[in-house]
Design a protein around this motif. Structure first.
Motif, PDB file in Angstrom:
ATOM      1  N   SER A   8       5.480   1.446  -6.148  1.00 23.56           N
ATOM      2  CA  SER A   8       6.345   0.757  -5.161  1.00 23.56           C
ATOM      3  C   SER A   8       7.433   0.111  -5.869  1.00 23.56           C
ATOM      4  O   SER A   8       7.280  -0.296  -7.250  1.00 23.56           O
ATOM      5  N   HIS A  26       4.490  -8.830   2.661  1.00 26.14           N
ATOM      6  CA  HIS A  26       4.082  -7.669   2.273  1.00 26.14           C
ATOM      7  C   HIS A  26       2.856  -7.455   1.161  1.00 26.14           C
ATOM      8  O   HIS A  26       1.831  -6.824   1.234  1.00 26.14           O
ATOM      9  N   ALA A  27       3.245  -8.139   0.131  1.00 26.54           N
ATOM     10  CA  ALA A  27       2.472  -7.861  -1.133  1.00 26.54           C
ATOM     11  C   ALA A  27       1.392  -9.114  -1.100  1.00 26.54           C
ATOM     12  O   ALA A  27       1.780 -10.315  -0.803  1.00 26.54           O
ATOM     13  N   LYS A  28       0.537  -8.895  -1.701  1.00 28.20           N
ATOM     14  CA  LYS A  28      -0.694  -9.908  -1.829  1.00 28.20           C
ATOM     15  C   LYS A  28      -0.545 -10.771  -3.072  1.00 28.20           C
ATOM     16  O   LYS A  28      -1.329 -11.637  -3.403  1.00 28.20           O
ATOM     17  N   TRP A  36       1.386  -6.181  -5.598  1.00 29.56           N
ATOM     18  CA  TRP A  36       0.002  -5.657  -5.415  1.00 29.56           C
ATOM     19  C   TRP A  36      -0.298  -5.924  -3.539  1.00 29.56           C
ATOM     20  O   TRP A  36       0.098  -6.765  -3.259  1.00 29.56           O
ATOM     21  N   TYR A  37      -0.708  -4.667  -3.224  1.00 32.77           N
ATOM     22  CA  TYR A  37      -0.691  -4.794  -1.582  1.00 32.77           C
ATOM     23  C   TYR A  37      -2.270  -4.660  -1.371  1.00 32.77           C
ATOM     24  O   TYR A  37      -3.453  -4.473  -2.049  1.00 32.77           O
TER      25      TYR A  37
END
Lengths: 385, 761
Positions: B5, B240-242, B303-304
């Motif tokens: 992404s 959104h991403a962690k 990272w999601y």
């Protein structure tokens, strides 16, 4: 030592009494009265340290300890007791001050074969390990070696309190009696390039380093002496000096300016400007005397844990704290010197961020450990057997 | 959506591998891996004069010189080699290289090279570009973390269990960049042994690594005026991403490069130089590393949720079984080549004549040995159905020709979907069918764009992609071969060179360590076409290498020692056929994924060993998959590895009794050395530079550090946990701690007790 003798010793001229006039003029460049006072009067030293004169005190100690500053006569510190003659293998009481055991006969015999002057002291360089457990190599593929020495007042305190063995230290711990050396106590840690009988190494270092007779015992892998000794010469690369004009002791360290050339160590901490000024002053004075000690410089001093902003203060000698100079605080690391009946000596290695480093800044709590008054060399004591 | 992404930040460079090779056992089983001991039985069996009584004088001279051992024909016949192999003095360090030597025109730095914030608009100007990428180890002395990390194999004899232990990864520094402390160590993924057409053995292999860093106070991003970092931070703070994901591939592995990638002396050019150099080093004490260096291409991105930390996921494409891409001009091609056939690319001979002017400057050019065929590596794809973009992670896919990094030209490749065995080529946004052109997977684009290619698609293909299996199809003129059971190549009935495996079962917990009778649990993430697969089943089959030699890793017979037992799930017995052997029964376990697609596996150690658990996922209603009898698809299999450490808790009692009956420090030391330290003294001589393990005085002088570094809390992740190779069992560690306690008290002439916390067998 009184002042009259001091001047003579300074010139390396204990005899004859008629000193050349030129040398006398040079000697006047060093304020010998101040040197002696700041070394032998802990109150004066403390006042100087606390009023911004730390570098002066440090240089005074170094000069006083290395008298006579010229000539081949042994220096003051060379008559002090090496730790190997204090902490004996079976914990027995060491021979009294003034009765230092002579080097082993095998050492003298070997020294005579090598043509060394056996009238000069022979230093037992009994260690090649730094306090982080690592060794420093010199450019001649050997480990730098170390020796710890103490003055009479330090020795006397150890003997009087029976802490030359672990039994005595354990007794003090069980009695909750902290170790407390007198203000006049001195201890030295010295570092050395081993020359041995190698003429090539000697030729490279001669004129740059203070060189002495030295030896060390050889042991097998399990630590048992095999009766053999390495005998020869050694060159002084560094010198820690500590004494106790302040309760947390005053920490001073000197190095030879050629160390980076002859050992695999470089200095990681900068020399403070005030120390550099003192170095210039005293090294010039020593140079004018023709003293080998003109090749030594003060790296810094320490007597506080943190600066005014609370930032840990550091001090290191590349020859003695090679791999952890950036985590080296003499006063902090020694503040945790302690003995526990159940755990033994406090662990100086600090687990941090997945690795190990060493304590700096304000020292950690050492509950359960009886304080050893900053003197880690007490760890060398053995049990009575 | 991983690093596929946006935004993406690209980097290239080199990585150093400095493993100690004394325990590698490629030639001889010198190291008894199960017992973590010297292999006395091997020495005795082959009349090698190394015994418990003389090893201190005989082992090192033997291990540094060429030896021939006359193995019987059943074991492959005589073998000649240097037992200590190519890096006897290695310290297991690993780090991204930042080495320059202007006098030789060498510039081998690992740097940020670019990025992508908006589709199709590569960022070529950003203050982050040119900043160094650094892999740091845990602090040693100096309180600041510094390189290197450590390369440590869970099974030292294997090729499939490498791990990178590290403290943190940093990019840039000061006012721009980020500092990301380790979440968990990295694991080698998707090893591809045919990644290079001319580099042989391990030199031709590639591996993908991934590390993720959760957002929080420990992840420090200094955006400065970098648009790339700003976009990355926004992806996180936008909720959104962690965290941050770093994924990279290491390939094109070069050996004997001292002087080109470092300033280490001496500089052996080949194995024949090693015996003399090793002997001189042991004599002088100037122990030298002789590391391997690999190229690195990587991507940093968001990272999601639902993504594993250390294993790349997404839609998973691999080479169809036994399918290869051939070089018609190889000396022994897959089948006879017609006269006048154009060369695929330059000849091996031409390549070997190029001795310098490669990327970063000159190297010690390895000997070229042309392979006839190669397989494509595991490839991961994400489809963004909102933007209609197919993003393909080619980090590990296409082989290079030789050390310069030039990609082999397999012409344009059709990208499409397999439905019921029929290939349908996708349609691009601009109209024509979707192909992956050579220019898109060639070296320049590969290195510039982090191995990622984005293919814009025409709208309306989402269902096709969702319902079918993604696949790559080669041009008809490209030689695609299928290898039969005898190793012979035949023309493939089709040109499919990569095809999707819809179900994946992967775990972050690879490289598990267990002590005697110890238990643990680990989780497997089961996904169907990249999405969590609740209710899916996983069949787990256990394999174990036979002994200290790297041999076939066969399924553990149901009647044999199980090494590790799975204590939950449905236990069953299945029949499998190991390579070249008769069918055997083996224990297997079936477990179901929970609502999040996660499977929990509870295990308990049963014997010392190195089991591999292979995961065979399947959906409800599907038949149970057929398991293989041997674990040999290491590049594509989904598995974890376990090391059950030596069973020697009994050492604790032995040591206590020895001390209490003798109170003798010398005997205590001899116990410690002859049962524990001697191995590391012999196999890992780099310790001679730090703490010579055969020298009691030196070990005692370092006891504070030894106790800190063997502590159990450092075993899981520290780069400094001792021994570096992590083969110190609980029993041995406890004995070392008991002995350390005696050292810390200067050997009090008093009895000691067994620690209360010591678990009994």
């Amino acid at each position: 030592m009184r002042i009259g003798h001091l001047v003579l010793a300074l010139l390396g001229l204990a005899l004859p009494l008629c000193a050349p006039s030129v040398a006398t003029a040079q000697a006047q460049a060093i304020n010998t009265a101040q040197v002696e006072k700041l070394t032998t009067d802990s109150t004066a030293a403390r006042a100087a340290i606390e009023s911004g004169g730390a570098a002066e005190v440090a240089w005074s100690w170094f000069l006083w300890l290395n008298m006579p500053l010229t000539g081949s006569a042994p220096k003051t510190w060379e008559s002090w007791r090496a730790s190997s003659t204090v902490y004996l293998p079976n914990g027995q009481e060491p021979p009294p001050w003034g009765q230092t055991p002579p080097p082993p006969a095998a050492v003298i015999a070997q020294a005579q074969k090598l043509g060394l002057n056996t009238n000069l002291p022979f230093h037992n360089l009994d260690s090649d390990v730094q306090s982080d457990g690592l060794a420093l190599r010199d450019r001649f593929n050997q480990n730098v070696r170390y020796q710890i020495l103490m003055n009479q007042d330090t020795f006397a305190y150890i003997v009087q309190n029976g802490i030359y063995n672990v039994n005595g230290q354990q007794a003090m711990a069980q009695a909750n009696k902290p170790t407390d050396f007198p203000p006049s106590a001195f201890e030295l840690k010295t570092s050395w390039i081993w020359i041995g009988a190698d003429q090539s190494i000697f030729n490279q270092l001669n004129g740059k380093y203070y060189i002495v007779n030295a030896y060390y015992a050889l042991v097998d892998g399990s630590g048992k002496p095999n009766g053999l000794y390495k005998v020869g010469r050694a060159a002084l690369t560094g010198m820690h000096i500590i004494s106790k004009p302040v309760p947390q002791w005053f920490w001073v360290t000197f190095q030879n300016v050629y160390d980076a050339q002859y050992t695999e160590a470089t200095n990681k901490l900068p020399i403070p400007p005030a120390v550099m000024q003192a170095n210039q002053k005293y090294r010039n004075q020593l140079k004018s005397l023709g003293s080998i000690f003109a090749n030594y410089q003060l790296m810094g001093t320490q007597w506080q844990f943190v600066d005014g902003a609370g930032k840990p203060l550091l001090l290191a000698n590349s020859q003695i704290e090679t791999a952890f100079q950036q985590a080296s605080s003499c006063v902090t690391c020694h503040a945790i010197a302690g003995y526990s009946v159940t755990n033994g000596y406090f662990n100086i290695a600090k687990q941090q961020n997945g690795g190990i480093t060493y304590y700096t800044g304000n020292p950690p709590q050492t509950n359960g450990y009886n304080p050893l008054d900053f003197v880690w060399s007490l760890k060398r004591a053995q049990w009575q057997r | 959506m991983s690093v596929l992404s946006l935004p993406r930040i690209y980097f290239t460079g080199f990585i150093c591998w400095d493993p100690a090779t004394g325990n590698n056992n490629d030639y001889f089983p010198t190291y008894d891996d199960e017992q973590a001991a010297l292999n006395w039985a091997f020495f005795q069996q082959f009349d090698i004069n190394i015994t418990p009584g003389n090893f201190q004088t005989t082992f090192r001279p033997w291990v540094i010189n060429n030896q021939t051992v006359n193995f019987p024909p059943s074991q492959g016949g005589p073998v000649t080699g240097i037992p200590g192999e190519w890096n006897y003095f290695g310290g297991n360090g690993t780090y991204f290289v930042q080495y320059t030597d202007p006098s030789q025109g060498i510039d081998r730095r690992s740097l940020i090279t670019g990025g992508l914030i908006n589709p199709g608009q590569p960022v070529s100007s950003d203050p982050l570009i040119g900043q160094p990428v650094t892999l740091l180890g845990d602090p040693f002395g100096d309180p600041q973390p510094r390189p290197p990390g450590r390369l440590i194999d869970n099974n030292p004899v294997s090729v499939y269990s490498s791990q990178i232990y590290y403290n943190s990864i940093t990019v840039g520094g000061g006012s721009i960049g980020f500092s990301a402390p380790r979440d968990q160590r990295m694991q080698s993924r998707f090893i591809n042994f045919t990644r290079n057409f001319n580099l042989t053995a391990a030199g031709g292999a590639s591996v993908t690594w991934q590390a993720c860093f959760p957002a929080g106070p420990n992840l420090k991003i200094n955006v400065g005026n970098s648009a790339l970092l700003s976009a990355l931070q926004t992806a996180i703070t936008g909720g959104h991403a962690k965290g941050i994901m770093v994924r990279f591939n290491t390939y094109l592995n070069l050996y004997f490069q001292n002087g080109y990638f470092n300033n280490v002396q001496p500089r052996p050019k080949s194995a024949s130089d090693l015996p003399a150099a090793y002997a001189a080093a042991l004599q002088s004490g100037n122990l030298f590393s002789n590391p391997c260096y690999s190229r690195v291409v990587g991507t940093i991105g968001p990272w999601y949720a639902d993504e594993l930390s250390t294993c790349p996921e997404g839609r998973y494409l691999a080479s169809p079984p036994n399918t290869f891409l051939c070089n018609p001009r190889a000396p022994s091609p897959c089948w006879p080549a017609p006269a006048g056939l154009a060369e695929m690319v330059k000849s091996a001979h031409q390549a070997s004549m190029q001795t310098s002017a490669g990327i970063g400057g000159p190297i010690n050019v390895p000997v070229a040995r042309l392979k006839p065929a190669a397989q494509l590596g595991v490839t991961l794809i994400e489809f963004d159905d909102k933007k209609n973009v197919l993003s393909i992670d080619l980090l590990n896919t296409f082989p290079e020709w030789f050390w310069e990094g030039e990609k082999v030209n397999f012409k344009d490749i059709q990208v499409g979907v397999l439905s019921n065995g029929a290939f349908t080529q996708l349609t691009s946004a601009s109209g024509p069918k979707v192909t992956l052109s050579y220019a898109q997977y060639a070296q320049q684009n590969y290195e510039k764009a982090g191995g990622v290619v984005d293919l814009p698609l025409a709208a309306g293909q989402a269902d096709l992609i969702r319902n079918g299996l993604l696949a790559f199809q080669a041009d008809p003129s490209v030689w695609v071969a299928v290898q039969d059971d005898d190793g012979k190549m035949h023309p493939s009935p089709n040109q499919i060179i990569l095809t999707e495996t819809p179900l994946t079962a992967q775990t972050d917990r690879r490289g598990i360590y267990l002590n005697e009778n110890e238990t643990t649990a680990f989780q497997i993430s089961v996904k169907n076409k990249g999405k969590p697969a609740p209710g899916a089943s996983v069949l787990i089959v256990k394999y174990n290498p036979p002994d200290a030699l790297a041999g076939p890793v066969n399924a553990i017979p149901a009647q044999g020692p199980q090494v590790v037992n799975i204590t939950n799930g449905q236990q069953t017995v299945i029949t499998v056929t190991p390579d070249g052997e008769s069918p055997v029964q083996t224990n297997a376990t079936i477990l179901q994924a929970n609502a999040n697609g996660m499977v929990t596996v509870n295990v308990k150690a049963a014997n010392p060993g190195f089991p591999v658990f292979v995961f065979y996922p399947y959906l409800a209603g599907q038949p149970q998959p057929a398991a293989t009898g041997s674990f040999d698809e290491v590049g594509t299999a989904m598995f974890t590895t376990i090391r059950v450490l030596t069973y020697d808790d009994a050492f604790v009692d032995q040591f206590v009794q020895l001390w209490n009956s003798t109170l003798d420090p010398v005997q205590a030391w001899n116990f410690i050395y002859s049962n524990i330290l001697y191995l590391y003294d012999m196999i890992f001589p780099v310790m001679l530079r730090f703490v010579p393990l055969g020298d009691r005085q030196r070990v005692e002088a370092a006891i504070d550090q030894v106790l800190a570094l063997i502590a159990p809390n450092y075993f899981p992740e520290s780069t400094l946990a001792m021994p570096i190779t992590r083969d110190l069992s609980r029993g041995k560690r406890t004995v070392l701690e008991l002995w350390g306690g005696l050292v810390k008290r200067n050997y009090p002439p008093q009895p000691i007790s067994k620690p209360v916390a010591q678990p009994s067998a």
